[in-house]
Scaffold this motif. Structure first.
Motif, short mmCIF file in Angstrom:
data_model
loop_
_atom_site.label_atom_id
_atom_site.label_comp_id
_atom_site.label_asym_id
_atom_site.label_seq_id
_atom_site.Cartn_x
_atom_site.Cartn_y
_atom_site.Cartn_z
N GLU A 1 33.65 35.16 42.07
CA GLU A 1 34.30 36.15 41.22
C GLU A 1 35.78 35.80 41.06
OE1 GLU A 1 32.74 38.69 39.81
OE2 GLU A 1 30.80 38.44 40.82
N LEU A 2 36.34 36.20 39.95
CA LEU A 2 37.79 36.08 39.76
C LEU A 2 38.45 37.18 40.56
CD1 LEU A 2 37.80 35.51 35.90
CD2 LEU A 2 37.99 33.77 37.67
N SER A 3 39.41 36.84 41.40
CA SER A 3 40.01 37.86 42.25
C SER A 3 41.50 37.62 42.44
CB SER A 3 39.33 37.89 43.62
OG SER A 3 39.71 36.77 44.40
N ALA A 4 42.22 38.71 42.63
CA ALA A 4 43.66 38.63 42.88
C ALA A 4 43.93 37.91 44.20
CB ALA A 4 44.27 40.03 42.90
N ASP A 5 43.08 38.14 45.21
CA ASP A 5 43.27 37.49 46.51
C ASP A 5 43.19 35.97 46.37
OD1 ASP A 5 43.63 39.87 47.82
OD2 ASP A 5 41.55 40.01 48.54
N GLU A 6 42.21 35.50 45.58
CA GLU A 6 42.06 34.07 45.37
C GLU A 6 43.26 33.50 44.62
OE1 GLU A 6 40.09 30.23 45.25
OE2 GLU A 6 39.87 32.01 46.51
N ASN B 1 46.30 34.66 44.60
CA ASN B 1 47.43 34.63 45.52
C ASN B 1 47.34 33.44 46.47
OD1 ASN B 1 48.54 36.98 44.44
ND2 ASN B 1 47.49 38.31 45.90
N ASP B 2 46.16 33.20 46.99
CA ASP B 2 45.96 32.10 47.93
C ASP B 2 46.27 30.76 47.26
OD1 ASP B 2 45.28 30.83 50.28
OD2 ASP B 2 43.13 30.85 49.89
N VAL B 3 45.69 30.53 46.08
CA VAL B 3 45.86 29.26 45.38
C VAL B 3 47.32 29.03 44.98
CG1 VAL B 3 45.33 28.02 43.23
CG2 VAL B 3 43.49 29.09 44.55
N PHE B 4 47.94 30.05 44.38
CA PHE B 4 49.28 29.83 43.85
C PHE B 4 50.36 29.84 44.92
CE2 PHE B 4 47.05 30.36 39.97
CZ PHE B 4 47.78 29.64 39.03
N GLU B 5 50.15 30.56 46.01
CA GLU B 5 51.11 30.48 47.11
C GLU B 5 51.08 29.10 47.76
OE1 GLU B 5 50.17 33.80 49.61
OE2 GLU B 5 50.85 35.27 48.12
N LEU B 6 49.87 28.52 47.86
CA LEU B 6 49.77 27.16 48.38
C LEU B 6 50.42 26.16 47.43
CD1 LEU B 6 46.16 27.07 49.86
CD2 LEU B 6 48.30 26.71 51.11
N GLU C 1 52.28 35.25 38.30
CA GLU C 1 52.50 36.66 37.90
C GLU C 1 51.74 37.00 36.63
OE1 GLU C 1 56.70 36.84 37.59
OE2 GLU C 1 57.05 36.65 39.76
N ASP C 2 51.72 36.07 35.66
CA ASP C 2 50.99 36.31 34.41
C ASP C 2 49.50 36.49 34.66
OD1 ASP C 2 53.27 36.19 32.92
OD2 ASP C 2 52.92 34.16 32.15
N LEU C 3 48.97 35.69 35.58
CA LEU C 3 47.54 35.77 35.88
C LEU C 3 47.19 37.10 36.54
CD1 LEU C 3 46.85 32.16 37.15
CD2 LEU C 3 45.88 33.22 35.13
N LEU C 4 48.03 37.54 37.45
CA LEU C 4 47.78 38.83 38.11
C LEU C 4 47.78 39.96 37.08
CD1 LEU C 4 49.91 38.48 41.38
CD2 LEU C 4 47.41 38.40 41.17
N ARG C 5 48.70 39.89 36.12
CA ARG C 5 48.73 40.91 35.07
C ARG C 5 47.47 40.84 34.20
NH1 ARG C 5 54.50 39.95 35.11
NH2 ARG C 5 54.27 38.22 33.66
N ALA C 6 47.01 39.62 33.91
CA ALA C 6 45.80 39.46 33.09
C ALA C 6 44.58 40.01 33.80
CB ALA C 6 45.59 37.98 32.73
N ILE C 7 44.47 39.74 35.10
CA ILE C 7 43.35 40.26 35.89
C ILE C 7 43.41 41.78 35.95
CG2 ILE C 7 42.38 40.40 38.21
CD1 ILE C 7 41.65 37.84 36.87
N ASP D 1 42.86 26.00 37.15
CA ASP D 1 42.43 25.85 35.75
C ASP D 1 41.54 27.00 35.32
OD1 ASP D 1 42.02 24.74 33.24
OD2 ASP D 1 40.46 23.37 33.91
N ARG D 2 40.66 27.43 36.21
CA ARG D 2 39.76 28.54 35.87
C ARG D 2 40.54 29.81 35.58
NH1 ARG D 2 35.53 31.48 39.91
NH2 ARG D 2 34.18 32.45 38.35
N TYR D 3 41.54 30.08 36.41
CA TYR D 3 42.33 31.29 36.21
C TYR D 3 43.26 31.17 35.01
CZ TYR D 3 40.65 32.71 40.76
OH TYR D 3 39.85 33.07 41.80
N THR D 4 43.80 29.96 34.81
CA THR D 4 44.69 29.75 33.68
C THR D 4 43.96 30.00 32.37
OG1 THR D 4 45.95 28.13 34.95
CG2 THR D 4 46.24 28.11 32.56
N ARG D 5 42.69 29.65 32.30
CA ARG D 5 41.92 29.89 31.08
C ARG D 5 41.78 31.37 30.79
NH1 ARG D 5 37.49 25.10 30.32
NH2 ARG D 5 38.55 23.53 31.59
N VAL D 6 41.72 32.16 31.86
CA VAL D 6 41.67 33.62 31.68
C VAL D 6 42.96 34.08 31.01
CG1 VAL D 6 41.62 35.84 32.86
CG2 VAL D 6 40.13 33.99 33.63
N GLN D 7 44.08 33.57 31.52
CA GLN D 7 45.38 33.94 30.96
C GLN D 7 45.51 33.48 29.51
OE1 GLN D 7 48.49 31.52 32.36
NE2 GLN D 7 50.13 32.67 31.37
#
Length: 229
Positions: free
Chosen positions: A74-79, A81-86, A214-220, A161-167
């Motif tokens: 699933e697309l998730s805010a936790d994921e 955060n984990d990916v982008f903080e790394l 930040e943009d991705l979190l807003r999109a989610i 890439d998966r999340y960026t496509r959502v954005q």
């Protein structure tokens, strides 16, 4: 071709096709990826299928669930955060080590990536744009001399890439703005690298990644509100 090399090549090809199918939405979140069905589709044994699914699990694109097997994550805010903080931790570190070793050919390649991304933006080809974006970032870090960290970042970029496509497919129209802003920031980042301003380049890269985060979190968040009756 030796049997071992042939097997590895087959497994890599299946991995690429499954990853693409997840990223482009052919297999949406929650889809069960049954090994026997995939083996029949690809006309192979279950061994290369299993290897591909384990790699997708490592990339965060699938997860293994008891009694169900591999499920598209699933697309998730936790994921996110984990990916982008790394990414914020590792990519500036790679860039700092790579900048002193960048040469004329590298900057020519960066310019080629920019031209190709402009074309992908014009046609709204999200798949092509996402791959070019990942390739651009990997090229920036190519002379860091840290292959293990580079491998980790490569995996993170695939997950991103998966999340960026959502954005970028955001129906509000901010997706196109996101593409254009990213390319503008890439241009500024290239200029900083060319001038040898390592600290400024790393700080700018960190800001660039954080902005997408930040943009991705807003999109989610918008997607969750729209799904709520």
């Amino acid at each position: 071709m030796t049997p071992i090399l042939q097997h590895r090549t087959l497994s890599a090809a299946i991995l690429d096709q499954l990853r693409k199918a997840i990223l482009d939405g052919t297999y949406p979140a929650g889809t069960q990826l049954r090994q026997d069905a995939l083996a029949a589709t690809f006309k192979v044994s279950r061994i290369p299928i299993r290897e591909a699914l384990f790699q997708l699990d490592a990339e965060g694109l699938v997860r293994f669930v008891p009694q169900k097997g591999a499920i598209v994550s699933e697309l998730s805010a936790d994921e996110i955060n984990d990916v982008f903080e790394l990414r914020c931790l590792l990519e500036p570190r790679l860039l700092a080590r790579s900048i002193p070793n960048l040469g004329r050919d590298d900057f020519t390649q960066f310019g080629t990536f920019h031209t190709q991304m402009v074309a992908a933006t014009a046609t709204q080809d999200l798949s092509r744009w996402g791959q070019l974006n990942a390739d651009f970032h990997m090229a920036l870090y190519g002379h860091a001399g840290q292959p293990r960290t580079l491998s980790i970042v490569h995996s993170l970029l695939q997950s991103s890439d998966r999340y960026t496509r959502v954005q970028l497919s955001d129906a509000t129209g901010s997706g196109m703005d996101g593409m254009q802003r990213a390319m503008s920031e890439h241009t500024e980042l290239i200029d900083l690298c060319r001038s040898g301003a390592i600290e400024k380049a790393c700080a700018f890269l960190r800001q660039h990644i954080a902005s997408v985060h930040e943009d991705l979190l807003r999109a989610i968040e918008r997607g969750s509100r729209e799904e709520t009756p």
